[in-house]
Structure formats: C-alpha cells, structure tokens
Design a protein around this motif. Structure first.
Motif, mmCIF file in Angstrom:
data_model
loop_
_atom_site.group_PDB
_atom_site.id
_atom_site.type_symbol
_atom_site.label_atom_id
_atom_site.label_comp_id
_atom_site.label_asym_id
_atom_site.label_seq_id
_atom_site.Cartn_x
_atom_site.Cartn_y
_atom_site.Cartn_z
ATOM 1 N N UNK A 505 5.340 115.329 56.397
ATOM 2 C CA UNK A 505 5.865 115.883 57.686
ATOM 3 C C UNK A 505 5.279 114.874 58.865
ATOM 4 N N UNK A 506 4.426 113.961 58.795
ATOM 5 C CA UNK A 506 3.956 113.211 59.711
ATOM 6 C C UNK A 506 4.957 112.245 59.925
ATOM 7 N N UNK A 507 5.324 111.746 58.620
ATOM 8 C CA UNK A 507 6.331 110.684 58.651
ATOM 9 C C UNK A 507 7.591 111.025 59.259
ATOM 10 N N UNK A 508 8.199 112.027 59.155
ATOM 11 C CA UNK A 508 9.279 112.602 59.873
ATOM 12 C C UNK A 508 8.976 112.299 61.249
ATOM 13 N N UNK A 509 7.817 112.902 61.947
ATOM 14 C CA UNK A 509 7.449 112.759 63.436
ATOM 15 C C UNK A 509 7.435 111.136 63.598
ATOM 16 N N UNK A 510 6.657 110.413 62.748
ATOM 17 C CA UNK A 510 6.468 109.078 63.159
ATOM 18 C C UNK A 510 7.917 108.182 63.324
ATOM 19 N N UNK A 511 8.934 108.862 63.044
ATOM 20 C CA UNK A 511 10.170 107.940 62.799
ATOM 21 C C UNK A 511 10.717 107.834 64.228
ATOM 22 N N UNK A 512 10.333 108.728 65.262
ATOM 23 C CA UNK A 512 10.718 108.463 66.598
ATOM 24 C C UNK A 512 10.149 107.168 67.020
ATOM 25 N N UNK A 513 8.918 107.040 66.701
ATOM 26 C CA UNK A 513 8.435 105.715 66.972
ATOM 27 C C UNK A 513 8.814 104.470 66.197
#
Length: 578
Positions: A505-513
C-alpha cells in the motif's frame, strides 16, 4: 518513654535532595514545555505574515526548521497511537466492525497523500487567516503517513495473542480496560514499537508534501525541513540538500535516544520468550525515567487511571458472567440488518462518487486510467518481490542476533527516513545524461521508503522466534534450506505479511512522488497512476483527482482481498506460535 523512630539521615537525604537524574529530567521537561509554549504562540500569527517570509536556505535556519518538523511529527505520532488503540482494537474484537474497518484501512493506506491534501482548504477554514489551520493540515498529512501501518501491526498482534494468556485474564476476571493495558498492549508492544519507528520514517519520506502544499491556486509553505528541501530542489542547491540530510540525521538520533531506545529497552520485559544469558537492552534515557522522582510524580496519574478502570463491583461481575453464558438469539437478524446497512452506504457512496467524477471525465478516460493502474501495479509487484528476496533473509539474520538488531535499528531507521526527493538530483541528472527511460529508472524510487516495512517486521518476527524451537533445530541438526523451509520462513511469515501488505500500500502511495521527478527546471514523468494523480492535484482538477484516488484504492482493496488476505488467514491457521 519511648522515643519515636526516625529513618537514618542518609534515607532522608535521598528522599528530599534531588539527584543528577532528577536535574536532567527536570531540564528536559522544562525545555520541552518552553518550546511548546513558543510553538503555541506562533499558531495565532496571521497566515499572511507567514506567506510573506520566504524559506531561507541558510544552514542556521535549520535549527528552528528541524525543531518545528520534529514537533509536528511528535504530535502526529500521538494522534496515530490514539487511532491505533481505538481503531485496531475495535477491528480485532468485533466481527461486524472487522468487516468494515479492515477493508477501510486498506483503502486509507492506499489513498495518496496528495488526495488528502485537498482537505487543506477545510483546515484553513477552521481558523481563517491564522497559522493554526495550516499547522493542523500539515500534522494531518503526516498522520496519514504514520497511522495505517501501526494499526495493521496492532491488529495483527491482538489476533495472535496465545489462548492460554486470554484464559488467564478471564480467570482473574480482568475488566476490558485492565485486560487491554495489562495483556494486549504489552503483548503487542515489541512489533508496535518497530512499526512506530517505521511510521516516523514514513513521515520523513512525505515531509516535503506535508509542509510545502500546493492545491491549485492555494499554496501553503510552513517553516520546516520539508519546505527547506523543496526550496533547495527548486533552486538546485545540492549543498543545502546536504545540510538538510545532516539535520534529519540529528533529529532522528534525538528521537532514537529519547523515545525509541527507551521503548525498545522497556519492551524486552514484555517478551514471552526470555532467553537465558541474553543481556537486555539498555538506555540512559530509560534509566533516567526510572530513577527520577520528578518523572515518577508525573506517571502516577496514568497509574491511577489503570487502577480506576480496574475496579469492578459485584453487580458488574455478575452481569459479565451471566452475559457470557447467555446466547444471542437475534444474531442472524442483526447480521442481516448490518449487511443491508453496509450495502446501502456503499451503494450511496459509489453513486455520489460516480456522479461527481462523470461530470468532467469521459468513459474512454476511465479506461485509460485503468491501464495506468495496471502499469503501476506491475511496478509494485516487481519491486515488492525484489525487496522480499533481499530483506527477508537479512531480516531473519538480524532478528536472531539481538545485539546486531540494536545496532541496525537506528541505521535502518535513518535510511528509511530518506525522502525520495533527496535522490532527485542524482536520478534526474543520470537519466538525462545517459538518456535512460524514465518509466524504468524512476520506478525504484517507489520502494525506497516502503521496503523497510518488510525488513522491520521480519526482524520482529525473527526476534520472537522461541528459543526452544531454535534449540530443537540445533539438536536435530536441521540446517541449510531445510531450516529455512521448516523453521525460519514459517516463523516470520505472519510478520512478513504485515510488512508486505503495508509496503504494498505504501508503494502505491509513493508512486505520486516517484513517477514525477523534479530537479530545478528539469521534470521527468513516468507513465502511471501516481503521475496522473499528481498532475491532476497540481491543476486542482478534483474530478480527475477523485478518479485516480478511487482507482488506486480499488486496485489495493482487490489485491488485498484476493491475494494478501487469504495468505494472512492461512498464516493465522498454520503458522501461529500457539
């Protein structure tokens, strides 16, 4: 006539004269409250004055910026703990609540932090024209990068409490309040502390987005390390980025010595397996807290709350005994009503979201966003698999050696705290100079911060491996791949899943950065759902931001429901240590 007995003068002196630990504790507490008072005074300042003062890249300004960022993270950590103790406990103890709260937690951890940044307008409206609203918005954004993995960890720990410990708590007739603080929190303390450290690092990873927020024409830049890094990137000042890294290291070190190291040392007392000959962790700050009479006065309030919650009269005890034996004849009808209510709420939310999104988005674009989600999904799968192959063996090796774990913990915490934007100078310059494909070479930025969730949880699982099980393996001369297949991997599998779910889930979130890298006037964009959401948020296109957020949440929920959740249930049945 018998003279009254008086204690020796040495005892009277020790009781009345403060020691060096009391002096140190008093100075630290006073310094903390003085800084809180100064920070509270700044909340009443006009927001226009804050906007008129630009962020300075002078290294001396980092002293104040670091203190403000550290305070925001500490407040967000406190809010995350309150959220964890309430949300995860309800999900673990209520079957009906679990059906809603666990999938909702999957959705929340997949919602990009930029999507939460839309709420900045709400927080600013709470205190019109004042800094307090902007500070609350920044703390809330940091909270969204800290709370979810802590809640997952606490939920997993509550679900894995040994049955014999639960039976003991029932035998002593502990109230729910006492059982929570005497059994459940101590049992969950070791994994929770490690995930708290990861949450603090997660706050650093998104610190730029939290303190330098831009939503359409609304821009809020709060003094802090994150806004300092954003200004350094905009001006392509590599030296300032180096100073920011040094400031991060100092703040992380202070947190390690004053907060996490004492927690780790105190958590050693709550381990089920106490191996003979193992030296417990030591912390000078924990020694100060235990020996300071000044801090002992402050802790009596919390002890009083525990005692107040532990009082249970005869009527309450009789009701609990009778209630435990009385079957619930309306359980089936209650389930039907509960499921019907959930279906109606879900249908209403889906209808409202679809009506909002379809006002500015065509059906063809929705199909294009699905394709972007599949591209980001491919990146997440490859990166999680690669991180698992690397960090699971290393985490087991570290967890089986407590002395090595104490050394590796602050190092891994510091590496996990590196925001992806700090690598932009090297990554962007290398891609431009070597003419590389951004779709491939920007991808590793997604896993930079989230891979440590896997490492930290595997270390916790390996450190919880019973000594008897290790001795049995040694006596039977189980080694090589057989040891990994029969002892090592099964023992850490439930903990690995907790870390992998959070890392995914954090990797999906980090994709915006990670999918949009900016260095000065150079901007590199990788094709994916993260870059789609980042572009829409910057343009204040709320329909496309909502579409991208819903699509990302849908991907994460479906993956968790049909892949991670079956594995999690299997680990609870097959690999539970009781």
């Amino acid at each position: 006539m018998r003279l009254p007995d008086f204690p020796p003068l040495s005892i009277i002196k020790n009781r009345l004269v403060p020691g060096h630990w009391d002096v140190l504790a008093f100075l630290l507490v006073i310094a903390f409250f003085v800084y809180l008072a100064e920070a509270a005074h700044g909340l009443t300042q006009p927001l226009a004055r804050l906007e008129a003062i630009p962020i300075s890249l002078d290294p001396r300004a980092l002293f104040g910026y670091s203190a403000r960022t550290a305070l925001r993270m500490l407040i967000a950590m406190g809010c995350s703990l309150v959220f964890t103790f309430t949300y995860a406990t309800l999900a673990a103890k209520s079957r009906r609540a679990e059906m809603v709260l666990v999938p909702l937690l999957d959705i929340l951890q997949s919602v990009p932090i930029l999507s939460f940044s839309i709420l900045i307008l709400f927080f600013l409206s709470l205190t019109p024209g004042r800094v307090a609203g902007a500070e609350m918005a920044a703390i809330f954004l940091i909270f969204t990068s800290q709370a979810w993995n802590m809640a997952f960890s606490f939920y997993q720990a509550l679900r894995s409490i040994p049955d014999e410990l639960l039976e003991v708590s029932r035998s002593f007739h502990l109230t729910p309040w006492m059982r929570f603080w005497r059994l459940e929190v101590p049992f969950a303390m070791p994994p929770l502390i490690w995930n708290m450290m990861m949450s603090m690092s997660g706050g650093w990873f998104f610190v730029v987005v939290s303190e330098a927020i831009t939503v359409g024409n609304t821009t809020v830049t709060l003094p802090g390390v994150g806004s300092y890094i954003a200004a350094a990137i905009e001006q392509r000042n590599v030296t300032a980025i180096g100073y920011a890294i040094a400031a991060m290291f100092v703040v992380i070190l202070i947190y390690d010595q004053l907060l996490f190291r004492p927690l780790i040392a105190s958590a050693d007392w709550f381990r089920l397996e106490q191996e003979a000959g193992l030296t417990p962790s030591r912390s000078w700050a924990l020694t100060m807290m235990r020996r300071s009479r000044f801090l002992a006065l402050l802790t009596r309030f919390f002890a009083g709350l525990l005692k107040a919650g532990g009082r249970m009269g005869p009527r309450t005890l009789t009701a609990r005994r009778a209630g435990g034996a009385r079957p619930n004849s309306n359980s089936r009808w209650a389930d039907v009503l509960w499921y019907t209510l959930l279906a109606l709420i879900g249908a209403g939310a889906l209808w409202k979201t679809a009506s909002f999104v379809l006002t500015g988005v065509t059906a063809a674009e929705i199909g294009h966003v699905v394709l972007l989600g599949l591209i980001t999904l491919l990146r997440v799968v490859v990166l999680i698999a690669a991180a698992s192959l690397v960090w699971v063996p290393i985490g087991i090796a570290i967890g089986l050696r407590p002395r090595v774990a104490r050394i590796a913990q602050p190092v891994a915490q510091f590496l996990a705290a590196f925001p992806a934007v700090l690598f932009f100078p090297v990554v962007v310059s290398g891609i431009v100079a070597l003419r590389l494909n951004p779709n491939i070479w920007l991808s590793p930025l997604m896993i930079l911060g989230t891979q440590w969730y896997i490492l930290f949880n595997v270390i916790v699982g390996a450190s919880a491996l019973p000594a008897e099980l290790r001795y049995v393996g040694q006596n039977l001369r189980v080694g090589g791949w057989l040891w990994w297949r029969r002892i090592g991997l099964p023992a850490v599998f439930p903990y690995y899943l907790t870390g992998a779910i959070t890392a995914s889930g954090g990797s999906w979130n980090a994709s915006i950065v990670a999918e949009v890298a900016v260095w000065g006037h150079e901007t590199l964009t990788a094709t994916g759902l993260g870059s789609y959401i980042a572009t829409a948020t910057a343009a204040a296109d709320y329909q496309r931001t909502a579409l991208g957020t819903v699509m990302m949440s849908l991907f994460v929920v479906l993956i968790n429901r049909f892949f991670w959740r079956p594995l999690y249930n299997r680990s609870e049945r097959k690999f539970r240590m009781n």
